[in-house]
Design a protein around this motif. Sequence first.
Motif, PDB file in Angstrom:
ATOM      1  N   GLU A  18       0.837  -1.212   0.000  1.00  0.00           N
ATOM      2  CA  GLU A  18       0.000   0.000   0.000  1.00  0.00           C
ATOM      3  C   GLU A  18       0.868   1.256   0.000  1.00  0.00           C
ATOM      4  N   LEU A  21       2.405   1.652  -3.457  1.00  0.00           N
ATOM      5  CA  LEU A  21       1.379   2.115  -4.393  1.00  0.00           C
ATOM      6  C   LEU A  21       1.153   3.613  -4.253  1.00  0.00           C
ATOM      7  N   THR A  66      -0.441  -1.111 -11.689  1.00  0.00           N
ATOM      8  CA  THR A  66      -1.478  -2.085 -12.043  1.00  0.00           C
ATOM      9  C   THR A  66      -1.237  -3.410 -11.325  1.00  0.00           C
ATOM     10  N   GLU A  69      -2.061  -2.975  -7.549  1.00  0.00           N
ATOM     11  CA  GLU A  69      -3.505  -2.889  -7.355  1.00  0.00           C
ATOM     12  C   GLU A  69      -4.153  -4.264  -7.481  1.00  0.00           C
ATOM     13  N   LYS A  73      -6.044  -6.329  -4.567  1.00  0.00           N
ATOM     14  CA  LYS A  73      -7.426  -6.731  -4.840  1.00  0.00           C
ATOM     15  C   LYS A  73      -7.630  -8.209  -4.509  1.00  0.00           C
TER      16      LYS A  73
END
Length: 148
Positions: A18, A21, A66, A69, A73
């Motif tokens: 996190e 990101l 990408t 993420e 997810k």
Amino acid sequence: MVNAKQIDLTVQGKKELEDELEWRKVSERDRIKEAIQVAREQGDLSENADYTSAREEQSKNEARITEIEDMLKHARIVEITTIKIRYVAKNLVKEFQVCGSETDPFAGKISNESPLAKAVLGHKAGDHVFMTTETGKDMEIEVLEIKK
């Protein structure tokens, strides 16, 4: 690299992703955007190495965004388990932290998907287990300790 597979992460591993990101989306995007702008001001883009390099950096950064993420997810939080084992043939004792996808074998952190973790987890101290390494070698391991 887009993954549809579940990703096992520790709480710390998820936090690190996190943080990365956020850094990539804010700081790194801004830095690359500025580098592209500076390169554009140099004129002809067809032979501008700085522009080409900045665009490549941008592409790699967006691909990593990408990837992260997607990992987040599909993340499942796992607990760190510490295992202490003895390789019977060599009488060598080792301790490992069994984590999720964030591994560092040199620091003693292995994946819960590794052959060693799969062989040992679910057993108890005193058990002898057999495993086949990724290179095809069979090994006997004595479980000395497992703790969460």
